[in-house]
Design a protein around this motif. Structure first.
Motif, PDB file in Angstrom:
ATOM      1  N   PHE A 162       0.841  -1.267  -0.030  1.00  0.00           N
ATOM      2  CA  PHE A 162      -0.133  -0.062  -0.106  1.00  0.00           C
ATOM      3  C   PHE A 162       0.949   1.244  -0.042  1.00  0.00           C
ATOM      4  N   PHE A 163       0.504   2.197  -0.665  1.00  0.00           N
ATOM      5  CA  PHE A 163       1.159   3.383  -0.560  1.00  0.00           C
ATOM      6  C   PHE A 163       0.320   4.687  -0.218  1.00  0.00           C
ATOM      7  N   PHE A 164       0.961   5.416   0.754  1.00  0.00           N
ATOM      8  CA  PHE A 164       0.293   6.563   1.526  1.00  0.00           C
ATOM      9  C   PHE A 164       1.165   7.846   1.207  1.00  0.00           C
ATOM     10  N   GLU A 165       0.430   8.880   0.792  1.00  0.00           N
ATOM     11  CA  GLU A 165       1.038  10.112   0.390  1.00  0.00           C
ATOM     12  C   GLU A 165       1.136  10.949   1.727  1.00  0.00           C
ATOM     13  N   ILE A 166       2.384  11.591   1.943  1.00  0.00           N
ATOM     14  CA  ILE A 166       2.959  12.216   3.039  1.00  0.00           C
ATOM     15  C   ILE A 166       2.383  13.462   3.158  1.00  0.00           C
ATOM     16  N   GLN A 167       2.149  14.329   4.003  1.00  0.00           N
ATOM     17  CA  GLN A 167       1.894  15.650   3.839  1.00  0.00           C
ATOM     18  C   GLN A 167       2.706  16.398   4.875  1.00  0.00           C
ATOM     19  N   CYS A 168       2.842  17.896   4.794  1.00  0.00           N
ATOM     20  CA  CYS A 168       3.562  18.531   5.372  1.00  0.00           C
ATOM     21  C   CYS A 168       2.770  19.368   6.500  1.00  0.00           C
ATOM     22  N   ALA A 169       3.222  19.224   7.791  1.00  0.00           N
ATOM     23  CA  ALA A 169       2.553  19.815   8.762  1.00  0.00           C
ATOM     24  C   ALA A 169       3.400  21.200   9.192  1.00  0.00           C
ATOM     25  N   VAL A 170       2.840  22.228   9.442  1.00  0.00           N
ATOM     26  CA  VAL A 170       3.677  23.364   9.681  1.00  0.00           C
ATOM     27  C   VAL A 170       2.648  24.073  10.830  1.00  0.00           C
ATOM     28  N   PRO A 171       3.637  24.854  11.641  1.00  0.00           N
ATOM     29  CA  PRO A 171       2.554  25.651  12.821  1.00  0.00           C
ATOM     30  C   PRO A 171       1.841  26.566  12.357  1.00  0.00           C
ATOM     31  N   ALA A 172       0.517  26.594  13.053  1.00  0.00           N
ATOM     32  CA  ALA A 172      -0.545  27.434  12.621  1.00  0.00           C
ATOM     33  C   ALA A 172      -0.285  28.755  12.150  1.00  0.00           C
ATOM     34  N   ASP A 173       0.989  29.263  12.999  1.00  0.00           N
ATOM     35  CA  ASP A 173       1.064  30.753  12.961  1.00  0.00           C
ATOM     36  C   ASP A 173       1.987  30.864  12.074  1.00  0.00           C
ATOM     37  N   SER A 174       2.675  30.066  11.272  1.00  0.00           N
ATOM     38  CA  SER A 174       3.933  30.288  10.157  1.00  0.00           C
ATOM     39  C   SER A 174       3.503  30.749   9.184  1.00  0.00           C
ATOM     40  N   PRO A 175       4.121  31.614   8.528  1.00  0.00           N
ATOM     41  CA  PRO A 175       4.117  32.506   7.174  1.00  0.00           C
ATOM     42  C   PRO A 175       3.675  31.234   6.120  1.00  0.00           C
ATOM     43  N   LEU A 176       4.392  30.163   6.158  1.00  0.00           N
ATOM     44  CA  LEU A 176       4.169  28.874   5.166  1.00  0.00           C
ATOM     45  C   LEU A 176       2.819  28.672   5.127  1.00  0.00           C
ATOM     46  N   ALA A 177       1.930  28.843   6.186  1.00  0.00           N
ATOM     47  CA  ALA A 177       0.536  28.463   6.037  1.00  0.00           C
ATOM     48  C   ALA A 177      -0.320  28.999   5.071  1.00  0.00           C
ATOM     49  N   ARG A 178       0.219  30.098   4.474  1.00  0.00           N
ATOM     50  CA  ARG A 178      -0.612  30.706   3.329  1.00  0.00           C
ATOM     51  C   ARG A 178      -0.330  30.075   1.952  1.00  0.00           C
ATOM     52  N   HIS A 179       0.328  29.127   1.934  1.00  0.00           N
ATOM     53  CA  HIS A 179       0.497  28.425   0.550  1.00  0.00           C
ATOM     54  C   HIS A 179      -0.081  27.331   0.606  1.00  0.00           C
ATOM     55  N   GLU A 180      -0.830  26.811  -0.338  1.00  0.00           N
ATOM     56  CA  GLU A 180      -1.459  25.555  -0.426  1.00  0.00           C
ATOM     57  C   GLU A 180      -0.730  24.388  -0.742  1.00  0.00           C
ATOM     58  N   GLU A 181       0.318  24.589  -1.316  1.00  0.00           N
ATOM     59  CA  GLU A 181       1.289  23.346  -1.678  1.00  0.00           C
ATOM     60  C   GLU A 181       2.653  24.076  -1.266  1.00  0.00           C
ATOM     61  N   LEU A 182       3.522  23.041  -0.552  1.00  0.00           N
ATOM     62  CA  LEU A 182       4.811  23.422  -0.072  1.00  0.00           C
ATOM     63  C   LEU A 182       5.795  22.573  -0.915  1.00  0.00           C
ATOM     64  N   THR A 183       6.741  23.234  -1.414  1.00  0.00           N
ATOM     65  CA  THR A 183       7.846  22.659  -2.149  1.00  0.00           C
ATOM     66  C   THR A 183       9.393  22.917  -1.409  1.00  0.00           C
ATOM     67  N   SER A 252      -4.816  20.236  16.192  1.00  0.00           N
ATOM     68  CA  SER A 252      -4.694  21.380  16.573  1.00  0.00           C
ATOM     69  C   SER A 252      -3.241  21.888  16.579  1.00  0.00           C
ATOM     70  N   GLY A 253      -3.250  23.462  16.431  1.00  0.00           N
ATOM     71  CA  GLY A 253      -1.728  23.778  16.407  1.00  0.00           C
ATOM     72  C   GLY A 253      -0.947  23.796  15.159  1.00  0.00           C
ATOM     73  N   TYR A 254      -1.510  23.272  14.057  1.00  0.00           N
ATOM     74  CA  TYR A 254      -0.755  23.186  12.900  1.00  0.00           C
ATOM     75  C   TYR A 254      -1.631  23.289  11.832  1.00  0.00           C
ATOM     76  N   VAL A 255      -1.151  23.291  10.715  1.00  0.00           N
ATOM     77  CA  VAL A 255      -2.054  23.217   9.398  1.00  0.00           C
ATOM     78  C   VAL A 255      -1.272  22.143   8.503  1.00  0.00           C
ATOM     79  N   LEU A 256      -2.193  21.417   7.599  1.00  0.00           N
ATOM     80  CA  LEU A 256      -1.660  20.564   7.005  1.00  0.00           C
ATOM     81  C   LEU A 256      -1.471  21.175   5.310  1.00  0.00           C
ATOM     82  N   ARG A 257      -0.307  21.018   4.561  1.00  0.00           N
ATOM     83  CA  ARG A 257      -0.208  21.327   3.331  1.00  0.00           C
ATOM     84  C   ARG A 257       0.244  20.292   2.461  1.00  0.00           C
ATOM     85  N   ARG A 258      -0.044  20.165   1.200  1.00  0.00           N
ATOM     86  CA  ARG A 258       0.454  19.203   0.294  1.00  0.00           C
ATOM     87  C   ARG A 258       1.822  19.384   0.012  1.00  0.00           C
TER      88      ARG A 258
END
Length: 305
Positions: A162-183, A252-258
């Protein structure tokens, strides 16, 4: 005992129900058959076992001594008969499953609880461990089913991937949270929390950063996805996390981004080759495979880096 078991069984049922009628109903035979078995038992033992009083059979002191001796045996054989029925209906037996740590916090306990809900006599052996050890346990027969990460390290195992896609977790108040996808470019030199250096997700992340010419700045290493996620909640950095850890988290405390490019976690269900799996094990495999499929993604394209 075995030669006269049916006689003792009839005798036991008479004492417990108090009548021949009750004993006949319990054993599913006719009243004359019960009376005949009792008469034969009294002749063979040369004991008077009952006094008759107004249609009821009152056991004699000798009968009660005999009853005490055979009660455990009769009840035990009754439990054996019920166990056979439960096994036939897949309501008894033992489920033996070992999983990687990521599944042990929420996903697998929920699966086991759902599976055991209508099986009151089911016993469960459940353990979490590192993947190589899980494969050793299955090979040794300590567990019937193992769920772990690739690669297969031991000969003699059958496995389903089975194969599972990994997501990126960033702190909720991080400027990175404004991006829908992280590279890797967006995460260049950002403090990262990673699994061990040899873990497939860490290796694949390092390769992705290298291809993009970005710096994977490792601030913390840990051995569990859950530990990494908790460190993100404390603001120590970002991490890559699997769907099983997320399924049992409060989010809680973070957001997930692809994360792009896609990073996969390769998980396998292993069983011992040539060793028949129990009916209980086969039934659980069907359930857990279906649940894992709902979280899984497509297999990687051979051209995918």
């Amino acid at each position: 005992m075995s030669r006269f078991f049916r006689h003792y069984q009839a005798f036991h049922a008479i004492i417990e129900t108090g009548t021949v009628t009750g004993a006949a109903e319990r054993l599913g035979v006719s009243q004359p058959a019960i009376s005949n078995l009792l008469a034969q038992l009294e002749r063979r033992t040369r004991l008077k076992l009952f006094e008759r009083n107004r249609g009821r059979l009152l056991p004699t002191p000798e009968a009660m001594v005999l009853f005490d001796e055979i009660d455990t045996v009769i009840r035990g054989l009754g439990q054996v008969s019920q166990a056979v029925v439960d096994l036939q209906n897949q309501k008894a037996g033992q489920l033996q499953v070992a999983t990687n740590h990521a599944m042990a916090f929420g996903f697998m306990p929920e699966q086991i609880a759902r599976f055991a809900a209508d099986k009151p006599n089911l016993t469960v052996a459940f353990q979490s461990q590192y993947s190589a050890k899980i494969q050793d346990w299955v090979m040794a027969g300590l567990f019937e089913i193992g769920i772990c990460e690739q690669p297969v390290r031991t000969d003699g195992l059958d496995w389903v991937p089975f194969f599972f896609e990994i997501q990126c977790a960033v702190p909720a108040d991080s400027p990175l949270a404004r991006h829908e996808e992280l590279t890797p470019i967006l995460l260049d030199d950002v403090p990262f929390i990673v699994m061990g250096a040899d873990h497939m997700v860490t290796r694949r992340a390092r390769e992705a950063f290298h291809r993009e010419g970005a710096n994977l700045r490792i601030r913390c290493q840990t051995d569990l996805f859950r530990n990494a996620l908790n460190l993100v909640k404390q603001g120590l950095g970002v991490t890559l996390v699997d769907p099983f850890t997320l399924s049992s988290d409060d989010r809680s405390g973070y957001v997930l981004r692809r994360f792009a490019p896609r990073i996969l976690l390769d998980v396998i269900i292993v069983t011992a080759r040539g060793r028949p799996i129990s009916a209980i094990g086969a039934q659980f495999l069907e359930q857990v495979s279906a649940s894992m499929t709902t979280l899984a993604t497509a297999a990687p394209d051979p051209a995918e880096p």
